[in-house]
Design a protein around this motif. Sequence first.
Motif, mmCIF file in Angstrom:
data_model
loop_
_atom_site.group_PDB
_atom_site.id
_atom_site.type_symbol
_atom_site.label_atom_id
_atom_site.label_comp_id
_atom_site.label_asym_id
_atom_site.label_seq_id
_atom_site.Cartn_x
_atom_site.Cartn_y
_atom_site.Cartn_z
ATOM 1 N N HIS A 74 72.730 12.056 104.813
ATOM 2 C CA HIS A 74 73.405 11.496 103.641
ATOM 3 C C HIS A 74 74.078 10.197 104.051
ATOM 4 C CE1 HIS A 74 72.813 15.272 101.475
ATOM 5 N NE2 HIS A 74 73.088 15.845 102.627
ATOM 6 N N SER A 75 73.957 9.196 103.201
ATOM 7 C CA SER A 75 74.593 7.901 103.444
ATOM 8 C C SER A 75 75.493 7.558 102.268
ATOM 9 C CB SER A 75 73.535 6.811 103.615
ATOM 10 O OG SER A 75 72.770 7.059 104.771
ATOM 11 N N PHE A 76 76.650 6.981 102.589
ATOM 12 C CA PHE A 76 77.636 6.636 101.581
ATOM 13 C C PHE A 76 78.118 5.214 101.838
ATOM 14 C CE2 PHE A 76 77.851 11.116 102.660
ATOM 15 C CZ PHE A 76 77.678 11.733 101.418
ATOM 16 N N GLY A 77 78.474 4.532 100.752
ATOM 17 C CA GLY A 77 78.976 3.168 100.863
ATOM 18 C C GLY A 77 80.175 2.965 99.959
ATOM 19 N N ALA A 78 80.476 1.717 99.697
ATOM 20 C CA ALA A 78 81.627 1.354 98.865
ATOM 21 C C ALA A 78 81.569 2.088 97.525
ATOM 22 C CB ALA A 78 81.653 -0.145 98.642
ATOM 23 N N GLY A 79 82.684 2.660 97.125
ATOM 24 C CA GLY A 79 82.784 3.352 95.842
ATOM 25 C C GLY A 79 82.298 4.794 95.856
ATOM 26 N N ASP A 80 81.857 5.289 97.010
ATOM 27 C CA ASP A 80 81.316 6.661 97.096
ATOM 28 C C ASP A 80 82.337 7.698 97.549
ATOM 29 O OD1 ASP A 80 78.808 5.927 96.229
ATOM 30 O OD2 ASP A 80 77.954 5.751 98.251
ATOM 31 N N GLU A 81 83.622 7.398 97.434
ATOM 32 C CA GLU A 81 84.652 8.325 97.915
ATOM 33 C C GLU A 81 84.502 9.711 97.279
ATOM 34 O OE1 GLU A 81 85.924 4.284 98.849
ATOM 35 O OE2 GLU A 81 85.197 5.193 96.993
ATOM 36 N N ALA A 82 84.287 9.769 95.978
ATOM 37 C CA ALA A 82 84.143 11.064 95.297
ATOM 38 C C ALA A 82 82.894 11.797 95.784
ATOM 39 C CB ALA A 82 84.086 10.869 93.781
ATOM 40 N N LYS A 83 81.824 11.055 96.067
ATOM 41 C CA LYS A 83 80.587 11.674 96.569
ATOM 42 C C LYS A 83 80.802 12.268 97.961
ATOM 43 C CE LYS A 83 77.372 8.830 93.961
ATOM 44 N NZ LYS A 83 76.321 7.816 94.045
ATOM 45 N N VAL A 84 81.586 11.580 98.804
ATOM 46 C CA VAL A 84 81.880 12.107 100.143
ATOM 47 C C VAL A 84 82.618 13.434 100.017
ATOM 48 C CG1 VAL A 84 83.224 11.749 102.261
ATOM 49 C CG2 VAL A 84 81.903 9.860 101.283
ATOM 50 N N ALA A 85 83.655 13.470 99.195
ATOM 51 C CA ALA A 85 84.434 14.700 99.007
ATOM 52 C C ALA A 85 83.562 15.808 98.426
ATOM 53 C CB ALA A 85 85.636 14.433 98.108
ATOM 54 N N GLU A 86 82.728 15.461 97.460
ATOM 55 C CA GLU A 86 81.846 16.450 96.825
ATOM 56 C C GLU A 86 80.827 17.006 97.821
ATOM 57 O OE1 GLU A 86 78.292 15.894 93.718
ATOM 58 O OE2 GLU A 86 80.265 15.300 92.928
ATOM 59 N N ARG A 87 80.219 16.131 98.618
ATOM 60 C CA ARG A 87 79.222 16.575 99.612
ATOM 61 C C ARG A 87 79.880 17.444 100.674
ATOM 62 N NH1 ARG A 87 75.662 19.165 100.732
ATOM 63 N NH2 ARG A 87 74.596 18.869 102.679
ATOM 64 N N ALA A 88 81.084 17.087 101.106
ATOM 65 C CA ALA A 88 81.803 17.898 102.107
ATOM 66 C C ALA A 88 82.124 19.272 101.539
ATOM 67 C CB ALA A 88 83.078 17.189 102.546
ATOM 68 N N ALA A 89 82.578 19.331 100.297
ATOM 69 C CA ALA A 89 82.882 20.621 99.663
ATOM 70 C C ALA A 89 81.623 21.463 99.529
ATOM 71 C CB ALA A 89 83.527 20.401 98.298
ATOM 72 N N ASP A 90 80.504 20.838 99.180
ATOM 73 C CA ASP A 90 79.239 21.548 99.043
ATOM 74 C C ASP A 90 78.787 22.113 100.394
ATOM 75 O OD1 ASP A 90 76.893 22.378 97.535
ATOM 76 O OD2 ASP A 90 75.824 20.832 98.684
ATOM 77 N N ALA A 91 78.883 21.296 101.429
ATOM 78 C CA ALA A 91 78.481 21.747 102.766
ATOM 79 C C ALA A 91 79.373 22.880 103.259
ATOM 80 C CB ALA A 91 78.527 20.573 103.744
ATOM 81 N N ALA A 92 80.637 22.843 102.883
ATOM 82 C CA ALA A 92 81.583 23.870 103.350
ATOM 83 C C ALA A 92 81.283 25.237 102.748
ATOM 84 C CB ALA A 92 83.009 23.458 103.013
ATOM 85 N N ARG A 93 80.568 25.270 101.637
ATOM 86 C CA ARG A 93 80.194 26.571 101.059
ATOM 87 C C ARG A 93 79.221 27.328 101.941
ATOM 88 N NH1 ARG A 93 78.629 24.270 95.488
ATOM 89 N NH2 ARG A 93 80.287 22.775 95.587
ATOM 90 N N HIS A 94 78.528 26.603 102.819
ATOM 91 C CA HIS A 94 77.494 27.208 103.646
ATOM 92 C C HIS A 94 77.921 27.386 105.095
ATOM 93 C CE1 HIS A 94 74.939 26.561 100.222
ATOM 94 N NE2 HIS A 94 75.273 25.290 100.231
ATOM 95 N N ALA A 95 79.155 27.129 105.387
ATOM 96 C CA ALA A 95 79.618 27.223 106.778
ATOM 97 C C ALA A 95 80.996 27.874 106.829
ATOM 98 C CB ALA A 95 79.682 25.829 107.398
ATOM 99 N N ALA A 96 81.349 28.321 107.997
ATOM 100 C CA ALA A 96 82.637 28.984 108.208
ATOM 101 C C ALA A 96 83.700 27.944 108.534
ATOM 102 C CB ALA A 96 82.501 30.000 109.326
ATOM 103 N N VAL A 97 83.948 27.035 107.611
ATOM 104 C CA VAL A 97 84.844 25.901 107.845
ATOM 105 C C VAL A 97 86.264 26.352 108.165
ATOM 106 C CG1 VAL A 97 85.867 23.862 106.766
ATOM 107 C CG2 VAL A 97 83.451 24.343 106.474
ATOM 108 N N GLU A 98 86.732 27.422 107.513
ATOM 109 C CA GLU A 98 88.123 27.852 107.737
ATOM 110 C C GLU A 98 88.386 28.283 109.170
ATOM 111 O OE1 GLU A 98 86.170 29.346 105.390
ATOM 112 O OE2 GLU A 98 87.019 28.702 103.492
ATOM 113 N N THR A 99 87.354 28.678 109.899
ATOM 114 C CA THR A 99 87.541 29.134 111.277
ATOM 115 C C THR A 99 87.278 28.033 112.298
ATOM 116 O OG1 THR A 99 85.238 29.872 111.551
ATOM 117 C CG2 THR A 99 86.802 31.456 110.600
#
Length: 162
Positions: A74-99
């Motif tokens: 995934h690549s992000f540029g200027a103005g993609d702040e919301a996309k970065v947060a959204e992609r991170a949240a999506d990826a965290a659903r599939h991993a044990a991020v809390e640990t």
Amino acid sequence: MPRLKLAAVALGVFGLGYFVCRVGDGLVYSDEERVADRFHAAAEAARARRFSDLPGFAKLAEFGLSASGYGSRHSFGAGDEAKVAERAADAARHAAVETMTTTASEDDVRVENGRAMLRTMLLFTEGGQRYRQPVRVLFRKSGDEWFIAEIDLAGAEEAFRF
């Protein structure tokens, strides 16, 4: 007796020099330490599910951000702040991020010409099993601050139990 005095003076000078070096080292905040601390702060934001904080660890308009692993990029540029947060949240659903933890230190960082490469392991637990995930993070410097420009879950398909 003069030899004893000379030895005491030499020991005193050595001790003072050692003390000055240790205090001086403690006062210097190296780029390697800054990068390791910045990585820990980003990992803590992810672990705490503060995904909206994550774009602040990159400078999208200046350096962009690319993230790769597990067969995707995934690549992000200027103005993609919301996309970065959204992609991170999506990826965290599939991993044990809390640990997730890491032991990254300045020893895991190589700095050269406004760029720094951090190589470390992410440690996490999923399904009752403990895993280690190699990660490489490229930082770019702007002013006195370091920003994440690339994240690569190195050999992501090879995360291994320990």
